[in-house]
Design a protein around this motif. Structure first.
Motif, PDB file in Angstrom:
ATOM      1  N   SER A   1      -1.949  -5.283   4.319  1.00 10.60           N
ATOM      2  CA  SER A   1      -2.440  -5.719   3.010  1.00 10.60           C
ATOM      3  C   SER A   1      -3.152  -4.567   2.329  1.00 10.60           C
ATOM      4  O   SER A   1      -3.112  -4.424   1.120  1.00 10.60           O
ATOM      5  N   THR A   2      -3.823  -3.750   3.165  1.00 10.81           N
ATOM      6  CA  THR A   2      -4.489  -2.545   2.670  1.00 10.81           C
ATOM      7  C   THR A   2      -4.192  -1.424   3.659  1.00 10.81           C
ATOM      8  O   THR A   2      -3.788  -1.683   4.798  1.00 10.81           O
ATOM      9  N   SER A   3      -4.426  -0.191   3.260  1.00 14.16           N
ATOM     10  CA  SER A   3      -4.175   0.933   4.171  1.00 14.16           C
ATOM     11  C   SER A   3      -5.101   0.888   5.386  1.00 14.16           C
ATOM     12  O   SER A   3      -4.776   1.423   6.440  1.00 14.16           O
ATOM     13  N   GLU A   4      -6.254   0.211   5.262  1.00 17.47           N
ATOM     14  CA  GLU A   4      -7.168   0.085   6.404  1.00 17.47           C
ATOM     15  C   GLU A   4      -6.563  -0.744   7.537  1.00 17.47           C
ATOM     16  O   GLU A   4      -6.961  -0.607   8.692  1.00 17.47           O
ATOM     17  N   ASP A   5      -5.595  -1.602   7.216  1.00 19.56           N
ATOM     18  CA  ASP A   5      -4.985  -2.470   8.227  1.00 19.56           C
ATOM     19  C   ASP A   5      -4.259  -1.690   9.320  1.00 19.56           C
ATOM     20  O   ASP A   5      -4.017  -2.222  10.398  1.00 19.56           O
TER      21      ASP A   5
ATOM     22  N   VAL B   1       0.835  -1.202   0.000  1.00 25.67           N
ATOM     23  CA  VAL B   1       0.000   0.000   0.000  1.00 25.67           C
ATOM     24  C   VAL B   1       0.865   1.245   0.000  1.00 25.67           C
ATOM     25  O   VAL B   1       2.026   1.222   0.397  1.00 25.67           O
TER      26      VAL B   1
ATOM     27  N   ASP C   1      -1.243   6.973   1.868  1.00 23.73           N
ATOM     28  CA  ASP C   1      -2.574   6.502   2.266  1.00 23.73           C
ATOM     29  C   ASP C   1      -2.580   6.090   3.733  1.00 23.73           C
ATOM     30  O   ASP C   1      -3.502   6.403   4.484  1.00 23.73           O
TER      31      ASP C   1
END
Length: 189
Positions: free
Chosen positions: A149-153, A4, A8
């Motif tokens: 894995s994603t910026s939400e992590d 990512v 972000d």
């Protein structure tokens, strides 16, 4: 591997919705340790009293770091005033460290290569300082390598740091919409 975009993740950190018990602001991030970084500082404030404070820094080096075992590293520091019996308890280090690892695991944060120290400080003034109040603190310094894995992590790591701040100050990390019920005290006859 850092799948990512750092900007972000940085935005998510700066826009995160913190507990009302934790006042958070951005602070200058270190610039010599890694090419990219973001830093925040938080204070646990209950009814106008600051009970403790801490910092959280995310470092990122796209080339990776052998010491980090990855491309990013969280660095955290928490300092909180505690009562004298806690400061002198020989297990306080183990307990305080478990606040971090338990929080990371509870919030399903993916991490490895964790490292840190817990310091207990008991200060007793003497001589010309004997009128100063005694001071008892714990300080947790920790770092760990996150996997995103994603910026939400990043949220699971932020929630873990928030829990560590609150627990260090003796505050249960309950959601703001839930009110703790004070235990009923037995009446003395």
């Amino acid at each position: 591997m850092y799948p990512v975009n750092f900007e972000d993740v940085r935005s998510r950190i700066l826009e995160y919705s913190w507990s009302s018990k934790l006042e958070v602001r951005e602070i200058p991030a270190p610039t010599r340790i890694s090419p990219f970084s973001v830093a925040i500082e938080g204070s646990v404030v209950i009814e106008g009293d600051e009970l403790g404070n801490g910092r959280l820094i995310l470092l990122h080096n796209p080339s990776g770091s052998e010491a980090w075992q990855g491309t990013s590293r969280f660095v955290a520091m928490i300092r909180a005033e505690v009562d004298p019996s806690m400061a002198s308890d020989p297990l306080v280090g183990n307990v305080a460290w478990s606040w971090l690892t338990d929080s990371l695991n509870t919030h399903h944060a993916i991490y490895h290569a964790e490292a840190g120290t817990v310091t207990s400080v008991v200060s007793r003034p003497f001589g010309q300082l004997s009128t100063d109040p005694e001071s008892n603190h714990i300080e947790v310094r920790a770092s760990w390598t996150p996997t995103f894995s994603t910026s939400e992590d990043v949220s699971s790591h932020l929630e873990s740091w928030s829990d560590l701040c609150l627990l260090s100050c003796g505050i249960s990390p309950m959601p703001d919409e839930i009110t703790a019920i004070a235990p009923r005290r037995a009446k003395l006859a």
